[in-house]
Design an enzyme around this catalytic site. Structure first.
Site, PDB file in Angstrom:
ATOM      1  N   TYR A  72      -1.690  -3.699  -6.697  1.00 13.39           N
ATOM      2  CA  TYR A  72      -1.391  -4.443  -5.912  1.00 13.39           C
ATOM      3  C   TYR A  72      -2.210  -3.924  -4.751  1.00 13.39           C
ATOM      4  CZ  TYR A  72       1.793  -6.909  -2.518  1.00 13.39           C
ATOM      5  OH  TYR A  72       2.107  -8.444  -2.104  1.00 13.39           O
ATOM      6  N   ARG A  95       0.535  -1.240  -0.291  1.00 11.44           N
ATOM      7  CA  ARG A  95      -0.286  -0.024   0.041  1.00 11.44           C
ATOM      8  C   ARG A  95       0.928   1.510  -0.791  1.00 11.44           C
ATOM      9  NH1 ARG A  95      -1.685   1.145   4.593  1.00 11.44           N
ATOM     10  NH2 ARG A  95      -1.652  -0.596   5.602  1.00 11.44           N
ATOM     11  N   CYS A 150       0.089  -7.100  12.451  1.00 12.35           N
ATOM     12  CA  CYS A 150       0.554  -7.080  13.517  1.00 12.35           C
ATOM     13  C   CYS A 150       0.164  -7.938  14.172  1.00 12.35           C
ATOM     14  CB  CYS A 150       0.872  -5.441  13.999  1.00 12.35           C
ATOM     15  SG  CYS A 150       1.677  -4.860  13.784  1.00 12.35           S
ATOM     16  N   LYS A 177      -2.635  -9.695  13.583  1.00 13.41           N
ATOM     17  CA  LYS A 177      -4.227 -10.646  12.872  1.00 13.41           C
ATOM     18  C   LYS A 177      -5.068 -11.341  12.280  1.00 13.41           C
ATOM     19  CE  LYS A 177      -5.698  -6.865  11.159  1.00 13.41           C
ATOM     20  NZ  LYS A 177      -3.821  -6.427  11.132  1.00 13.41           N
ATOM     21  N   ASN A 209      -2.829 -14.787  12.183  1.00 16.68           N
ATOM     22  CA  ASN A 209      -2.529 -15.246  12.687  1.00 16.68           C
ATOM     23  C   ASN A 209      -3.406 -15.501  14.033  1.00 16.68           C
ATOM     24  OD1 ASN A 209       0.731 -16.496  12.442  1.00 16.68           O
ATOM     25  ND2 ASN A 209      -0.052 -14.548  11.151  1.00 16.68           N
ATOM     26  N   ASP A 231      -9.241  -9.695   9.172  1.00 14.55           N
ATOM     27  CA  ASP A 231      -9.011  -8.253   8.942  1.00 14.55           C
ATOM     28  C   ASP A 231      -9.991  -7.419   8.328  1.00 14.55           C
ATOM     29  OD1 ASP A 231      -6.329  -7.147   7.800  1.00 14.55           O
ATOM     30  OD2 ASP A 231      -7.615  -6.450   5.876  1.00 14.55           O
ATOM     31  N   HIS A 241     -11.135  -2.186  11.576  1.00 15.67           N
ATOM     32  CA  HIS A 241      -9.272  -3.524  10.694  1.00 15.67           C
ATOM     33  C   HIS A 241      -9.593  -4.572  11.725  1.00 15.67           C
ATOM     34  CE1 HIS A 241      -5.410  -2.684   9.748  1.00 15.67           C
ATOM     35  NE2 HIS A 241      -6.398  -4.298   9.257  1.00 15.67           N
ATOM     36  N   LYS A 258      -9.119  -1.925   1.876  1.00 20.64           N
ATOM     37  CA  LYS A 258      -9.433  -1.181   2.802  1.00 20.64           C
ATOM     38  C   LYS A 258     -10.280   0.377   2.066  1.00 20.64           C
ATOM     39  CE  LYS A 258      -6.832  -3.544   5.072  1.00 20.64           C
ATOM     40  NZ  LYS A 258      -5.974  -4.102   6.545  1.00 20.64           N
ATOM     41  N   ARG A 297       2.239 -11.979  -0.391  1.00 24.75           N
ATOM     42  CA  ARG A 297       0.697 -12.421   0.951  1.00 24.75           C
ATOM     43  C   ARG A 297       0.628 -13.278  -0.134  1.00 24.75           C
ATOM     44  NH1 ARG A 297      -1.371  -8.361   4.242  1.00 24.75           N
ATOM     45  NH2 ARG A 297       0.031  -7.433   4.412  1.00 24.75           N
ATOM     46  N   SER A 305      -1.891  -3.491  10.415  1.00 23.33           N
ATOM     47  CA  SER A 305      -1.264  -3.645   9.298  1.00 23.33           C
ATOM     48  C   SER A 305       0.439  -4.652   9.932  1.00 23.33           C
ATOM     49  CB  SER A 305      -0.947  -3.306   8.262  1.00 23.33           C
ATOM     50  OG  SER A 305      -2.269  -2.660   7.712  1.00 23.33           O
TER      51      SER A 305
HETATM   52  P1  GTP Z   1      -2.079  -7.543   7.587  1.00 28.39           P
HETATM   53  O1  GTP Z   1      -2.744  -8.567   6.914  1.00 28.39           O
HETATM   54  O2  GTP Z   1      -0.712  -6.710   7.055  1.00 28.39           O
HETATM   55  O3  GTP Z   1      -3.576  -6.711   8.330  1.00 28.39           O
HETATM   56  O4  GTP Z   1      -1.202  -7.906   8.452  1.00 28.39           O
HETATM   57  P2  GTP Z   1      -1.827  -9.144  10.008  1.00 28.39           P
HETATM   58  O5  GTP Z   1      -2.272  -8.023  10.909  1.00 28.39           O
HETATM   59  O6  GTP Z   1      -3.160 -10.416  10.004  1.00 28.39           O
HETATM   60  O7  GTP Z   1      -0.688  -9.663  11.051  1.00 28.39           O
HETATM   61  P3  GTP Z   1       0.124 -10.949  10.428  1.00 28.39           P
HETATM   62  O8  GTP Z   1      -0.806 -11.848  11.027  1.00 28.39           O
HETATM   63  O9  GTP Z   1      -0.655 -11.542   9.142  1.00 28.39           O
HETATM   64  O10 GTP Z   1       0.765 -11.173  11.243  1.00 28.39           O
HETATM   65  C1  GTP Z   1       2.030 -10.413  10.249  1.00 28.39           C
HETATM   66  C2  GTP Z   1       3.521 -10.720  10.648  1.00 28.39           C
HETATM   67  O11 GTP Z   1       3.724 -10.684  11.932  1.00 28.39           O
HETATM   68  C3  GTP Z   1       3.871 -11.838  10.184  1.00 28.39           C
HETATM   69  O12 GTP Z   1       4.883 -12.580  10.199  1.00 28.39           O
HETATM   70  C4  GTP Z   1       3.507 -13.277  11.585  1.00 28.39           C
HETATM   71  O13 GTP Z   1       4.762 -14.166  11.368  1.00 28.39           O
HETATM   72  C5  GTP Z   1       4.119 -12.005  12.468  1.00 28.39           C
HETATM   73  N1  GTP Z   1       3.605 -12.169  13.880  1.00 28.39           N
HETATM   74  C6  GTP Z   1       1.837 -12.366  14.201  1.00 28.39           C
HETATM   75  N2  GTP Z   1       1.426 -13.120  14.762  1.00 28.39           N
HETATM   76  C7  GTP Z   1       2.857 -13.192  16.000  1.00 28.39           C
HETATM   77  C8  GTP Z   1       3.175 -13.491  17.265  1.00 28.39           C
HETATM   78  O14 GTP Z   1       1.809 -13.445  18.363  1.00 28.39           O
HETATM   79  N3  GTP Z   1       4.171 -13.141  17.555  1.00 28.39           N
HETATM   80  C9  GTP Z   1       5.373 -12.649  17.082  1.00 28.39           C
HETATM   81  N4  GTP Z   1       6.106 -12.879  17.315  1.00 28.39           N
HETATM   82  N5  GTP Z   1       4.830 -12.520  15.509  1.00 28.39           N
HETATM   83  C10 GTP Z   1       3.442 -12.793  15.837  1.00 28.39           C
HETATM   84  C1  SPV Z   2      -3.022  -4.165   5.114  1.00 26.66           C
HETATM   85  O1  SPV Z   2      -1.815  -2.931   5.160  1.00 26.66           O
HETATM   86  O2  SPV Z   2      -3.648  -3.650   6.478  1.00 26.66           O
HETATM   87  C2  SPV Z   2      -3.396  -5.765   4.559  1.00 26.66           C
HETATM   88  C3  SPV Z   2      -2.941  -5.345   2.911  1.00 26.66           C
HETATM   89  O3  SPV Z   2      -4.114  -6.806   5.095  1.00 26.66           O
HETATM   90  S1  SPV Z   2      -3.967  -4.709   2.161  1.00 26.66           S
HETATM   91  O4  SPV Z   2      -4.498  -5.922   2.176  1.00 26.66           O
HETATM   92  O5  SPV Z   2      -2.709  -4.401   0.763  1.00 26.66           O
HETATM   93  O6  SPV Z   2      -4.195  -3.317   2.932  1.00 26.66           O
HETATM   94 MN    MN Z   3      -5.189  -6.016   7.410  1.00 25.92          MN
END
Ligand code: GTP
Ligand code: SPV
Ligand code: MN
Length: 654
Positions: A261, A111, A315, A317, A319, A338, A290, A270, A432, A313
């Site tokens: 992208y 983004r 951080c 979610k 997982n 998300d 979000h 978003k 992604r 983003s």
């Molecule tokens: P967006 O799709 O961008 O909104 O991301 P998200 O908030 O869904 O984050 P996601 O769960 O994809 O995790 C992002 C990164 O953080 C990945 O590289 C994960 O491996 C890492 N991560 C997720 N949960 C944890 C956790 O509990 N501990 C640690 N150390 N890293 C984590």
């Molecule tokens: C984020 O950035 O929070 C995402 C990826 O989930 S994107 O779809 O590019 O916004």
């Molecule tokens: Mn997101």
């Protein structure tokens, strides 16, 4: 575009369509050519008139060579995939079923917040009233006058390309909580991803015909008309120099130019489900956030609790939303990873739906240990973007080292030969997977429930390497709103920021706010009124590190232990597990189940509240909100900030 046999070619003629010219005048974009365009698929004349007008106007502006009205069918996917494979944009991953890899132009990988705007007549509908000279970071405003110069770029931007018209629903089709959109795009990669991320269906036209409902107008172009003036890299046309992502809340329109992208181009996500939806939600009295939504069932009692959690983003979610509990006796099921649309029903219970239909998840770090459910979800019918490929037709990224043959040949996201252990990255940090949510092994049976699921707790969080404990509970709705407004996090690869700078990301919505952040806080505060039973608000931090930079908490599937504490706090009579501190209730020592962890947890370090840290942090957050939200900062939030500052200055620390 090939014409289906037996079907006469339909042509749209604009010269005799008076209403289109009315539209044209409103927009004042220079029209390159008025004429006819062949319809490669679909029946333009049978579309609802309001859709016809919208499409016709943009045909006049963009000048595509053909119109393709999508119906969401499998045949359609097959046809488009075939085309993209032939062209080289998509490459089939032979290790899986119907999985593909795309590599973007390396200039188009995330983004772009600096080119993302909200366009309103009144600046203060978009950004808070801040003092002169303060560069605001909460909302990016563009005047309609300034937007015009960017919209000029649409003139002829689809020359030589097909214009795809994608009718879609955010949320289950026909749910009272759902909203309809139509995306116009010249990217068939975008079409394929939209088919996964949203509900694309012919039924949308019937819904629009049968109701007075309006739709969100989404206009996307890669910005590379033919013949192309710009060298195309990796069969990924884009136009970063002219990038513009404009949102027009008053006419529910999104205009995205120059990028293919993720959040830049999949406009349901978003742009619509957060930025435009937040403005609709404010008007209609609900919330577009979000947030992930998950259900946690205590198998002993059979009771299920739903929580929604907002982290910036990349951080955590995705997982968290589908974690595999390491504690026995718990079952987790995923509703969304998300975005959450939430509203209080007439009894005052908060309900939430996931408006999306797929996951667009971060690849690096995802593996069978951290997130087995995500790994299973994307075994088929998925598109991977900017990952690396193994020579046996599998995917690879940082975090999968233990799951592939260590000697296997790999091709990096930049198309370079790569071996595990090489310097540099095999996959882009913001690579992604895009996969259908319905394929998730633990997708909740109610994930498409038209009413949504009842939400019992809200959770905020971010990447906070120092000072911030693993979890705390806020004192009240108002205190929780203040804590949400103070969310900060380390920058990630999801947008264009580099380095590990700690940034403010209030409510995890900084890049996604559709209107004045002060009014947004007012809106949140206004929801605490009869008959609403507002949920408890918590704050978590999986990312605190020790002096060696090692994570103090194992995270991922072990986060169920924190969720267990949160759920217990939501039950009556759980006062004994909370300990009052200046920032909220902390878990009493021993009240989080640590049995069976691989490594002992340094509890005191994980939960310590260094006084100096919190004094500085509070002062900094207060300054930030005073400066950035200015006179729009609600009185109630100011009071909560003052009260917390006072508690920090006066009270004893854990
Ligand atoms: P967006 O799709 O961008 O909104 O991301 P998200 O908030 O869904 O984050 P996601 O769960 O994809 O995790 C992002 C990164 O953080 C990945 O590289 C994960 O491996 C890492 N991560 C997720 N949960 C944890 C956790 O509990 N501990 C640690 N150390 N890293 C984590
Ligand atoms: C984020 O950035 O929070 C995402 C990826 O989930 S994107 O779809 O590019 O916004
Ligand atoms: Mn997101």
């Amino acid at each position: 575009m090939e014409q289906k046999k037996g079907k006469p070619q339909e042509e749209i003629s604009f010269l005799d369509r008076e209403e289109d010219n009315i539209f044209y005048e409103v927009h004042t974009i220079h029209v390159q050519k008025i004429g006819t365009v062949p319809v490669a698929k679909g029946d333009f004349g049978r579309l609802p008139l309001k859709a016809q007008k919208f499409i016709a106007k943009w045909i006049q502006v963009c000048n595509p060579r053909a119109l393709y009205i999508c119906d969401g069918s499998q045949d359609e996917a097959n046809e488009v995939i075939h085309k993209l494979e032939e062209r080289g944009t998509l490459h089939r991953l032979k290790k899986y079923e119907n999985n593909f890899i795309a590599r973007t132009d390396p200039a188009d990988v995330a983004r772009v917040e600096s080119k993302t705007w909200i366009c309103t007549d009144d600046k203060y509908d978009t950004v808070p009233h801040v003092a002169q000279g303060v560069p605001g970071i909460l909302g990016k405003w563009c005047s309609p006058k300034d937007a015009k110069q960017y919209l000029e770029n649409y003139t002829g931007c689809m020359a030589g390309r097909t214009m795809y018209v994608i009718p879609f629903s955010m949320g289950p089709i026909g749910s009272p909580l759902s909203k309809i959109g139509i995306e116009i795009t010249d990217s068939n990669y975008v079409l394929l991803c939209m088919r996964i991320m949203t509900r694309v269906s012919h039924d949308i036209w019937n819904l629009l015909n049968a109701s007075n409902e309006d739709f969100v107008r989404c206009v996307h172009s890669m910005g590379v008309p033919r013949p192309s003036q710009r060298k195309t890299i990796n069969h990924w046309p884009c136009n970063p120099e002219k990038l513009f992502i404009g949102h027009f809340p008053s006419r529910k329109e999104i205009c995205s130019f120059g990028s293919g992208y993720g959040g830049n181009s999949l406009l349901g996500k978003k742009c619509f489900a957060l930025r435009i939806a937040s403005t609709i939600a404010k008007e209609e009295g609900w919330l577009a956030e979000h947030m992930l939504i998950m259900g946690i069932t205590n198998e002993k009692t059979g009771k299920e609790v739903f929580v929604a959690a907002a982290f910036p983003s990349a951080c955590g979610k995705t997982n968290m939303a589908m974690l595999t509990p390491t504690l026995p006796g718990y079952k987790v099921r995923c509703v969304g990873d998300d975005i959450a649309w939430m509203r209080f029903d007439e009894t005052g219970q908060l309900y939430g739906i996931n408006p999306e239909a797929g996951f667009f998840g971060v690849c690096p770090g995802t593996n069978h240990k951290t997130n087995p459910n995500a790994m299973e979800t994307c075994l088929k019918n998925s598109i991977f973007t900017n990952v690396a490929e193994t020579q046996d037709g599998g995917v690879f990224w940082e975090g999968l080292e233990d799951e592939v043959d260590p000697n296997i040949g790999i091709t990096s996201w930049l198309n370079q030969p790569f071996r595990i252990g090489n310097p540099g990255k095999a996959a882009h940090p913001n690579s992604r997977f895009c996969c259908p949510a319905g394929q998730c092994p633990i997708i909740h049976p109610r994930w498409e429930d038209k009413k949504g699921v009842p939400i019992s707790a809200l959770i905020f969080g971010g990447r906070r390497p120092t000072g911030v404990p693993l979890v705390f509970e806020t004192f009240s709705w108002e205190h929780g709103v203040m804590v949400g407004a103070c969310v900060k996090s380390e920058a990630t690869a999801a947008a264009e920021f580099t380095g590990k700078k700690i940034m403010h990301d209030p409510m995890a919505m900084r890049p996604f706010m559709g209107y004045n952040f002060g009014k947004y806080l007012d809106h949140w505060l206004s929801l605490n009124k009869a008959p609403n039973k507002v949920p408890k608000i918590f704050h978590v931090n999986w990312f605190r590190v020790d002096e060696d930079g090692e994570f103090l908490w194992p995270g991922f599937c072990e986060n169920i232990r924190v969720l267990e504490w949160i759920i217990r706090r939501c039950e009556e009579g759980s006062d004994d597990i909370g300990l009052k501190s200046p920032i909220g209730y902390l878990p009493r020592k021993g009240s989080i189940n640590l049995e069976g962890l691989d490594k002992p947890v340094k509890w005191d370090e994980l939960f310590s509240l260094p006084k100096h840290y919190w004094e500085d942090d509070m002062a900094e957050s207060k300054r930030f909100l005073q400066l950035q939200v200015g006179e729009d900062l609600p009185e109630k939030v100011k009071q909560e900030l003052d009260a917390q500052e006072k508690r920090i200055n006066e009270e004893l620390f854990a």
